[in-house]
Design an enzyme around this catalytic site. Structure first.
Site, PDB file in Angstrom:
ATOM      1  N   ASP A 155     -24.431  -7.977  53.655  1.00 31.30           N
ATOM      2  CA  ASP A 155     -23.293  -7.582  52.818  1.00 31.30           C
ATOM      3  C   ASP A 155     -23.742  -7.851  51.344  1.00 31.30           C
ATOM      4  OD1 ASP A 155     -21.664  -7.301  54.965  1.00 31.30           O
ATOM      5  OD2 ASP A 155     -20.728  -9.306  55.090  1.00 31.30           O
ATOM      6  N   ILE A 156     -22.643  -7.427  50.376  1.00 32.72           N
ATOM      7  CA  ILE A 156     -23.461  -7.754  49.042  1.00 32.72           C
ATOM      8  C   ILE A 156     -23.569  -9.111  48.620  1.00 32.72           C
ATOM      9  CG2 ILE A 156     -20.975  -7.656  48.031  1.00 32.72           C
ATOM     10  CD1 ILE A 156     -22.285  -6.020  45.673  1.00 32.72           C
TER      11      ILE A 156
END
Ligand code: URA
Length: 248
Positions: free
Chosen positions: A104-105
């Site tokens: 995920d970011i």
């Protein structure tokens, strides 16, 4: 055999149109002779190709270990955010690089960047249960009951569309009233899997970092945003994760 311009583009020497220009300018030699035809077919294993008099070494596959920082997406291109490929320096960047899987970011840690599509497909296939260990800081006090809960399949989907996890190993590093630190080792890679598993046992994830992938450990010397090549030994480990985990 491969076209000269394609070969140079894959080795990261520029875009196809830039390379055509360089070739016209006489900056590229094949076996010591200046070549002006971008479509010349060469055998990268046996031809000596130079660009501005520097040998262009042919490597079919490359493998990098990146310590992914926050704020960067695990994609090859993105309209809004910096990608993990943008982190790779111009000298190392090739057009065919991609991240093996996604973080995920806001997740940091171990991500492999490579151009080996077959290996990536194999490692990410649900058939191969490659261990991935995450370090997480979560809200609330994690207990031995939580450890037991995640040893069994849990539903991280909905009632209508259940999504059962495989047994996972939760280790408690520290447990306080407000927050706890844990390691969670999973064998799958479902979307937001760690966050959803921890949410299932009522612990919101505050920080997430991947520390191992298929027997590879994140190199502690790599700061966030830094990367290095995998050693031959590490590549072999990646190619044969059966020693670390089971398949089938
Ligand atoms: N699980 C998550 O929830 N996020 C990640 O980035 C990786 C695993």
């Amino acid at each position: 055999m491969v076209r000269l311009d394609k070969f140079l583009a894959e080795m990261g020497k520029g875009t196809r149109s830039e390379i055509k220009k360089y070739i016209k300018q006489g900056r590229v030699r094949v076996n010591d002779k200046v070549v002006k035809a971008a479509d010349l077919k060469i055998d990268p294993d046996s031809c000596l190709v130079t660009f501005d008099d520097v040998k262009v070494a042919y490597e079919e596959y490359v493998y990098y270990m990146l310590n992914k920082p926050k704020g960067v997406v695990s994609a090859t291109s993105d309209n809004r955010n910096k990608t993990v490929i943008d982190i790779i320096s111009k000298d190392d960047r090739r057009r065919d690089l991609f991240p093996m899987g996604r973080l995920d970011i806001d997740t940091t840690g171990l991500l492999i960047i490579s151009n080996d599509g077959e290996l990536s497909h194999r490692l990410l296939s649900p058939k191969y249960h490659v261990d991935k260990c995450y370090y997480a800081v979560v809200e609330g006090m994690v207990t031995e009951d939580d450890v037991d809960t995640l040893k069994e399949p849990v539903n991280i989907g909905s009632e209508e569309e259940p999504m059962l996890t495989m047994p996972a190993v939760l280790e408690i590093v520290s447990a306080g009233e407000d927050k706890s630190e844990v390691y969670l080792t999973i064998k799958e890679g479902k979307y937001h899997q760690v966050k959803r598993m921890m949410a299932k046992i009522n612990h919101q994830v505050m920080e997430l970092k991947r520390v191992t992938f298929g027997g590879l450990k994140l190199d502690e010397k790599l700061k966030e945003g830094e990367y290095r090549r995998l050693s031959e030994e590490e590549v072999s480990m990646l190619k044969d994760p059966s020693e670390q985990s089971s398949s089938g």
